[in-house]
Design a protein around this motif. Structure first.
Motif, PDB file in Angstrom:
ATOM      1  N   ASP A  48      -5.325   2.172  -8.812  1.00 18.60           N
ATOM      2  CA  ASP A  48      -4.248   1.225  -8.747  1.00 18.60           C
ATOM      3  C   ASP A  48      -3.561   1.346  -9.992  1.00 18.60           C
ATOM      4  O   ASP A  48      -4.521   1.582 -11.251  1.00 18.60           O
TER       5      ASP A  48
ATOM      6  N   TRP B 297       5.850   6.668 -11.930  1.00 19.58           N
ATOM      7  CA  TRP B 297       5.783   6.999 -10.788  1.00 19.58           C
ATOM      8  C   TRP B 297       5.641   8.559 -10.498  1.00 19.58           C
ATOM      9  O   TRP B 297       5.684   8.892  -9.101  1.00 19.58           O
TER      10      TRP B 297
ATOM     11  N   TYR C 192      -8.354  -2.880  -7.939  1.00 20.17           N
ATOM     12  CA  TYR C 192      -8.613  -3.306  -9.485  1.00 20.17           C
ATOM     13  C   TYR C 192     -10.089  -3.877  -9.832  1.00 20.17           C
ATOM     14  O   TYR C 192     -10.536  -3.893 -10.775  1.00 20.17           O
TER      15      TYR C 192
ATOM     16  N   ARG D 221      -1.192 -11.693  -0.824  1.00 17.71           N
ATOM     17  CA  ARG D 221      -0.537 -10.507  -0.456  1.00 17.71           C
ATOM     18  C   ARG D 221      -0.859 -10.251   1.027  1.00 17.71           C
ATOM     19  O   ARG D 221      -1.004  -9.079   1.846  1.00 17.71           O
TER      20      ARG D 221
ATOM     21  N   SER E   4       5.193  -5.439  -5.448  1.00 19.03           N
ATOM     22  CA  SER E   4       5.290  -4.065  -5.336  1.00 19.03           C
ATOM     23  C   SER E   4       6.105  -3.435  -4.064  1.00 19.03           C
ATOM     24  O   SER E   4       6.466  -2.539  -4.021  1.00 19.03           O
TER      25      SER E   4
ATOM     26  N   GLU F 146       2.707 -10.783  -4.349  1.00 18.61           N
ATOM     27  CA  GLU F 146       1.603 -10.191  -4.993  1.00 18.61           C
ATOM     28  C   GLU F 146       1.274 -10.819  -6.145  1.00 18.61           C
ATOM     29  O   GLU F 146       2.230 -11.323  -7.022  1.00 18.61           O
TER      30      GLU F 146
ATOM     31  N   LYS G 128      -4.715   1.999   0.764  1.00 23.01           N
ATOM     32  CA  LYS G 128      -5.122   0.995  -0.516  1.00 23.01           C
ATOM     33  C   LYS G 128      -5.608  -0.287   0.071  1.00 23.01           C
ATOM     34  O   LYS G 128      -5.496  -0.793   1.080  1.00 23.01           O
ATOM     35  N   HIS G 129      -6.417  -1.208  -0.795  1.00 20.87           N
ATOM     36  CA  HIS G 129      -6.774  -1.065  -2.084  1.00 20.87           C
ATOM     37  C   HIS G 129      -8.384  -1.075  -1.819  1.00 20.87           C
ATOM     38  O   HIS G 129      -8.806  -2.022  -1.494  1.00 20.87           O
TER      39      HIS G 129
ATOM     40  N   ASP H 280       5.730   3.049  -3.920  1.00 19.28           N
ATOM     41  CA  ASP H 280       5.533   2.016  -2.796  1.00 19.28           C
ATOM     42  C   ASP H 280       6.450   2.142  -1.553  1.00 19.28           C
ATOM     43  O   ASP H 280       7.602   2.727  -1.751  1.00 19.28           O
TER      44      ASP H 280
ATOM     45  N   ARG I 170      -7.431 -10.849  -9.817  1.00 19.65           N
ATOM     46  CA  ARG I 170      -7.966  -9.344  -9.160  1.00 19.65           C
ATOM     47  C   ARG I 170      -8.120  -8.204 -10.229  1.00 19.65           C
ATOM     48  O   ARG I 170      -8.655  -7.382  -9.639  1.00 19.65           O
TER      49      ARG I 170
HETATM   50  C1  BGC Z   1      -0.154  -2.847  -6.543  1.00 22.30           C
HETATM   51  C2  BGC Z   1      -0.183  -1.397  -5.736  1.00 22.30           C
HETATM   52  C3  BGC Z   1       1.021  -0.950  -5.807  1.00 22.30           C
HETATM   53  C4  BGC Z   1       1.161  -0.460  -7.227  1.00 22.30           C
HETATM   54  C5  BGC Z   1       2.256   0.520  -7.600  1.00 22.30           C
HETATM   55  C6  BGC Z   1      -0.104  -2.173  -8.048  1.00 22.30           C
HETATM   56  O1  BGC Z   1       0.242  -3.522  -8.942  1.00 22.30           O
HETATM   57  O2  BGC Z   1      -1.425  -3.391  -6.491  1.00 22.30           O
HETATM   58  O3  BGC Z   1      -0.379  -1.940  -4.117  1.00 22.30           O
HETATM   59  O4  BGC Z   1       1.191   0.395  -4.981  1.00 22.30           O
HETATM   60  O5  BGC Z   1       1.284  -1.701  -8.114  1.00 22.30           O
HETATM   61  O6  BGC Z   1       3.442  -0.422  -7.413  1.00 22.30           O
END
Ligand code: BGC
Length: 801
Positions: free
Chosen positions: A233, A29, A201, A121, A351, A417, A154-155, A46, A165
């Motif tokens: 990402d 992070w 991705y 998502r 996330s 997700e 994003k994305h 996030d 994905r």
């Molecule tokens: C997600 C992102 C997210 C990132 C960090 C990824 O798997 O696609 O949207 O911001 O993880 O958690």
């Protein structure tokens, strides 16, 4: 001195290794800093509908417990507010929480277009319409960044599904790409200047987004003027040096130092120009400098909770209200049915999952207003199986009541997700409950929860439907406000609700093949398709009822002919002719008559939300330049405006046009506008669904359709998935190893376990070096050699274990 100048001066003092180090994260992070130059490490986390900051263990995989924060309604709800000011306020409030928790960049908003109602998502995305998505996102970004907190838009791009994905290629034509899938990004980038953009991705146009130069440099920077940082990402980087060359500044999360070393080596051996590395380092340094302007802040939870409640109320959509059953009265003999009344569905999994410090439920909130109601659960929360005795009990409670409030929708396990839904249906136990209760009481209000459209075969059998989407932590209070008329509903659908999944234009081409997904419907996404072929829908785009009525009148166009140098002003009057104060979303659509192009029946070109007291009127004004009507001409790689007559439509939904006018557009030279009727006739005849031949799809693409399946002979790479290697003993062993890793990683986290298990077979091998996979890049290379029959790989694989 500007931040950019300061950053340049700092980068001039950096060593090659320091510059390279800025191009990857410190851990999960944090971005790296450079202490000796006074550059701190900064946190990115996030998003998008609240702050999800991992409490501890920033170095580890991303779904650990997070600090409590405000869970605002998710994007699929807030888009229905059509309210830029509200989005700004939500953005600002989330940024205040970032300030309190020392977060520099919020990873959101997500503006991917809702191509199919099944995308897992969708709850995190705004709309099927690019203008609405872009405008709403821009307002949100402005709110966040007003606090010196950055966003990550994003994305980027064409990540419109969760299935495969990490590896899939989205196959689409250039015009659709520009007009539908890039447009929301373009609007948000140009209007709100996000500090960062997160690449997706997937692959597009034959290349991964993370190393797609056309996407990250030619379009994003050169055409749109983006000056911020491109972040990958999490785990989207494939070839680090290729990524950097293409415009990917920062790789997230941190992988072992191998990638930094690759950058250094490439600069040293001359295969990568130092100027490009300097530019990336300048941008990252500038980001750090901007973020240290951020002042600490202490936010008030009650005021953010109140904003979350107002946002949920402004975003809810009243879909049906027969005989004005709503608003209900507190004195009425009432029943509340459905476990969601006490255990609300208010966000999705993945996330974006927030840990709210407070969670309202509608049952208690209705009670607080003085509503006395009998209650029954109606269905179990942990399964879709029908429980007859619960239904019988619910019917017993509902019978003889003056009004029944029944809470239903999609369960938690359906929306996350990492995987897509495979049906648009609600769970059987919810449907059966609604049908049974509708037989014993004809004053039935269904309150619907879920992040995406559902099939509602029971809609004719109930008297009222209030759609809350996923309304965040205060949705319970917002429900009570709306149901009892303390707030007048004003949300309008940001996406069409088809009658059934088969009606959706992506049906049959979603989620695609092992290697590709073909966007065969082209431009005809959402209402652009339904309205063009006049297909009945359950509820159209832009639709939503109110407890009052609005009348539209006095459409005025300042001119009847518009050329490329000028602007058209459109005004109309909207009046509240009902008995209560209310808000109306006024929508501007434009339809091009007699185009030689493939063109949707109409496109949203503007919207405004106005508040009116009973009897009050106001003027609503839009401006339009001919460029707003442009289409993307792939033949000349440029936007172009077609000459001709266009209809201006002002409406309360895409199917409820109240006023029309017309304008003649003097566009660009029409001679080089391709006649699509002869090139792709199928697209002018879509009444019976999207049934486009390969030949025609290739004509639209302007290139051959890429291979859909892996061949047996293809060598394995870091992008082979776990499922691709199951015919090899080492692949089967790896599956067991990864399963074990998942179990260990997710032992206290049921969400992570569900997601990881669903994603497991689609996981590319490169993830073994990131995302908690526990392998080094060298070991991964050994594994791949082994998979390709090179037994020596075993040495590398086993080294360091
Ligand atoms: C997600 C992102 C997210 C990132 C960090 C990824 O798997 O696609 O949207 O911001 O993880 O958690």
């Amino acid at each position: 001195m500007t931040h950019r100048d300061e950053a340049k001066a700092l980068v001039a003092q950096m060593t090659l290794a320091e510059k390279a180090s800025l191009c990857s994260g410190l851990n999960f992070w944090y971005l790296k800093g450079i202490q000796r130059l006074g550059l701190p490490e900064i946190m990115v986390t996030d998003g998008p509908h609240g702050l999800r900051k991992q409490e501890s263990g920033a170095e580890s995989v991303g779904l650990n417990a997070s600090v409590p924060s405000t869970c605002f309604p998710t994007a699929s709800a807030t888009a229905c507010s059509f309210d830029r000011q509200l989005m700004y306020e939500i953005g600002k409030a989330i940024a205040e929480e970032c300030r309190q928790d020392n977060v520099a960049v919020l990873l959101g908003p997500g503006v991917n277009i809702k191509r199919s109602p099944l995308c897992g998502r969708n709850f995190e995305y705004f709309s099927e319409d690019p203008l609405l998505s872009g405008e709403i996102a821009a307002a949100f970004i402005e709110g966040v960044q007003s606090q010196n907190v950055g966003v990550s838009l994003k994305h980027f791009a064409t990540n419109n599904q969760e299935t495969r994905r990490m590896t899939i290629e989205s196959v689409l034509d250039e015009r659709t790409f520009r007009e539908i899938y890039l447009k929301a990004f373009e609007i948000a980038v140009k209007k709100a200047k996000p500090w960062t953009v997160m690449c997706s991705y997937n692959k597009l146009f034959g290349e991964f987004a993370s190393q797609n130069e056309r996407l990250l440099t030619k379009i994003l920077r050169n055409e749109w003027g983006f000056e911020g940082v491109v972040i990958s990402d999490w785990g989207a980087t494939v070839d680090r040096v290729a990524g950097l060359k293409a415009g990917l500044d920062v790789e997230m999360p941190h992988v072992d130092d191998v990638h930094d070393q690759e950058i250094i080596k490439a600069v040293e051996n001359g295969s990568f120009p130092i100027e490009k590395l300097d530019l990336a380092a300048v941008k990252v340094t500038e980001l750090i400098l901007k973020s240290i302007e951020r002042k600490p802040y202490k936010y008030e939870q009650p005021s953010h909770h109140a904003l979350a409640r107002a946002a949920a109320a402004q975003s809810a959509v009243l879909l049906k209200n027969e005989g004005n059953l709503l608003p209900g009265k507190t004195g009425a003999k009432a029943a509340v049915i459905g476990a969601f009344a006490k255990n609300p569905r208010y966000q999705g999994t993945g996330s974006s999952k927030i840990l709210p410090y407070k969670l309202d439920n509608a049952f208690d909130e209705l009670k607080t207003y003085g509503l006395e109601a009998d209650y029954a659960d109606g269905y179990p929360l942990n399964t879709d199986n029908v429980n007859e005795s619960m239904i019988t009990e619910a019917c017993h409670v509902a019978k003889d009541k003056e009004i029944v409030y029944l809470f239903a929708g999609l369960p938690d396990r359906d929306e996350a997700e990492g995987f897509d839904r495979d049906t648009m249906r609600m769970p059987e136990n919810h449907v059966r409950l609604i049908e049974a209760v509708s037989k014993v009481n004809d004053h039935l209000v269904v309150i619907l929860f879920g992040g995406a459209p559902m099939e509602l075969p029971w809609a004719e059998k109930v008297q009222a439907i209030l759609l809350m989407y996923l309304g965040g932590q205060a949705c319970g209070g917002a429900c009570a406000d709306l149901l009892l008329g303390k707030v007048n509903p004003s949300g309008k659908l940001a996406e069409s609700w088809p009658l059934m999944l088969e009606d959706n234009p992506s049906y049959g081409n979603f989620p695609g093949y092992p290697m590709t997904v073909e966007y065969r419907e082209g431009l005809f996404v959402g209402y652009r398709y339904y309205d063009s072929v006049k297909k009945p829908v359950r509820y159209p785009f832009g639709y939503g009822l109110s407890y009052t009525q609005f009348e539209y009148s006095k459409l005025l166009l300042t001119k009847n002919k518009l050329d490329t140098t000028d602007q058209l002003t459109i005004t109309c009057q909207v009046s509240n002719t009902g008995g209560v104060s209310g808000k109306e979303v006024v929508q501007l659509y434009v339809s091009q008559l007699n185009s030689v192009l493939m063109r949707a029946e109409q496109e949203l070109k503007g919207f405004d939300k106005v508040t009116l007291e009973p009897g009050e009127s106001c003027e609503v004004k839009f401006t339009l330049a001919s460029q707003d009507l442009a289409f993307y001409n792939s033949d000349i790689s440029s936007w172009q405006v077609e000459n001709g007559e266009y209809e201006i439509r002002i409406g309360a939904s895409s199917r409820d046009i109240r006023l029309t006018g017309s304008i003649e557009i003097v566009g660009d030279n029409s001679s080089n506008i391709p006649n699509m009727r002869s090139l792709t006739p199928g697209y002018f005849n879509l009444e019976n669904g999207i049934d486009i031949s390969d030949t025609e799809f290739e004509a639209l693409l302007g290139r051959p359709i890429p291979p859909r399946n892996r061949t047996k002979e293809s060598p394995h790479t870091i992008n082979s998935t776990i499922s691709d290697i199951q015919d090899k003993w080492v692949g089967r062993m790896l599956l067991k190893y990864v399963q074990k890793q998942i179990d260990a990683m997710s032992k206290d986290n049921a969400d992570l376990k569900i997601m990881a298990e669903k994603m497991l077979m689609d996981m590319p091998l490169r993830f073994l070096t990131t995302m908690g996979g526990g392998m080094t890049s060298n070991q991964l290379r050994g594994l791949i050699d082994l998979l390709n029959g090179n037994i020596c790989g075993i040495k590398q694989l086993l080294a360091h274990i």
